[in-house]
Design an enzyme around this catalytic site. Sequence first.
Site, PDB file in Angstrom:
ATOM      1  CB  ILE A  13      41.451  54.214  31.489  1.00 41.97           C
ATOM      2  CG1 ILE A  13      40.455  54.229  32.541  1.00 41.97           C
ATOM      3  CG2 ILE A  13      41.264  55.226  30.819  1.00 41.97           C
ATOM      4  CD1 ILE A  13      40.518  55.253  33.639  1.00 41.97           C
ATOM      5  N   GLY A  14      40.889  50.482  31.480  1.00 37.29           N
ATOM      6  CA  GLY A  14      41.150  49.297  32.268  1.00 37.29           C
ATOM      7  C   GLY A  14      40.583  49.207  33.522  1.00 37.29           C
ATOM      8  CB  ILE A  17      41.383  44.662  33.084  1.00 38.93           C
ATOM      9  CG1 ILE A  17      40.752  44.705  31.519  1.00 38.93           C
ATOM     10  CG2 ILE A  17      42.526  43.495  33.217  1.00 38.93           C
ATOM     11  CD1 ILE A  17      40.069  43.303  31.474  1.00 38.93           C
ATOM     12  CE  LYS A  37      29.614  48.829  33.806  1.00 41.29           C
ATOM     13  NZ  LYS A  37      31.038  49.310  33.940  1.00 41.29           N
ATOM     14  CB  THR A  41      26.063  52.326  28.337  1.00 39.65           C
ATOM     15  OG1 THR A  41      27.649  52.358  28.662  1.00 39.65           O
ATOM     16  CG2 THR A  41      25.453  52.914  29.803  1.00 39.65           C
ATOM     17  CB  ALA A 111      29.122  53.676  33.399  1.00 32.71           C
ATOM     18  CB  SER A 171      46.101  49.881  30.178  1.00 35.65           C
ATOM     19  OG  SER A 171      46.453  49.258  29.260  1.00 35.65           O
ATOM     20  CD  GLU A 201      49.695  48.560  25.969  1.00 40.72           C
ATOM     21  OE1 GLU A 201      49.419  49.726  25.836  1.00 40.72           O
ATOM     22  OE2 GLU A 201      50.674  48.085  25.461  1.00 40.72           O
TER      23      GLU A 201
END
Length: 229
Positions: A13-14, A17, A37, A41, A111, A171, A201
């Site tokens: 879902i962004g 970013i 992080k 995975t 995650a 996004s 987006e």
Amino acid sequence: MPVLIVTGTGTEIGKTITTAALAAVALAAGRSVAVLKPAQTGVAPGEPGDVAEVARLAGPVTGLELARYPEPLAPATAARRAGMAPVTPAEVAEAAAKLAAAHDLVLVEGAGGLLVRFDDAGSTLADAARLLDAPVLVVAPAGLGTLNSTALTGEALRARGLTQEGVVVGSMPDAPGLAERCNLTDLPLVAEAPLLGAVPEGAGALAPSVFRARAATWLAPRLGGVREG
């Protein structure tokens, strides 16, 4: 805000970013940034993961993964299937605290969603946030269904006594429809936290120089940006 937890209401879902935009804005302001992080995975050894993507878009950050599992599954499941040790909230908190001692800002990107399991005991990113006493930024999608998932995430944060820094749309379509436009108004109401930005987006496909130049326009002043409303 030396440590900020970045979670999502789901996956894809962004979140990465958005993390890159946060890092870019902080770097532009002269702050040193680390990106942690806890569990990466679905990425093979040697392949670039989310931390590498943040560094590519935002610039020189200190990046750290605590564990990498080959299958694109929840961390607990991926660790179990790979026969590897899971990540614990204590390890996440210890690593973030060490990074915070040497950086102005540490971004901890989870995650998937807030309550995705790290291990079979049910530990989650929320447990790491509690150990760190760190605020949580929720990244949400723009369209239908986002109000319910954002409300549930906010409820889970409050139930655990955690601070929700706000919500960022991860996004946002260039030509938002009725639902997306209405959700910009409704998201802070259901989250009971402010809307702190909307990343367009396709932002991850921008040239890094363009990404860095525009990142501040996507985020509210509370996150170091210049976006209003």
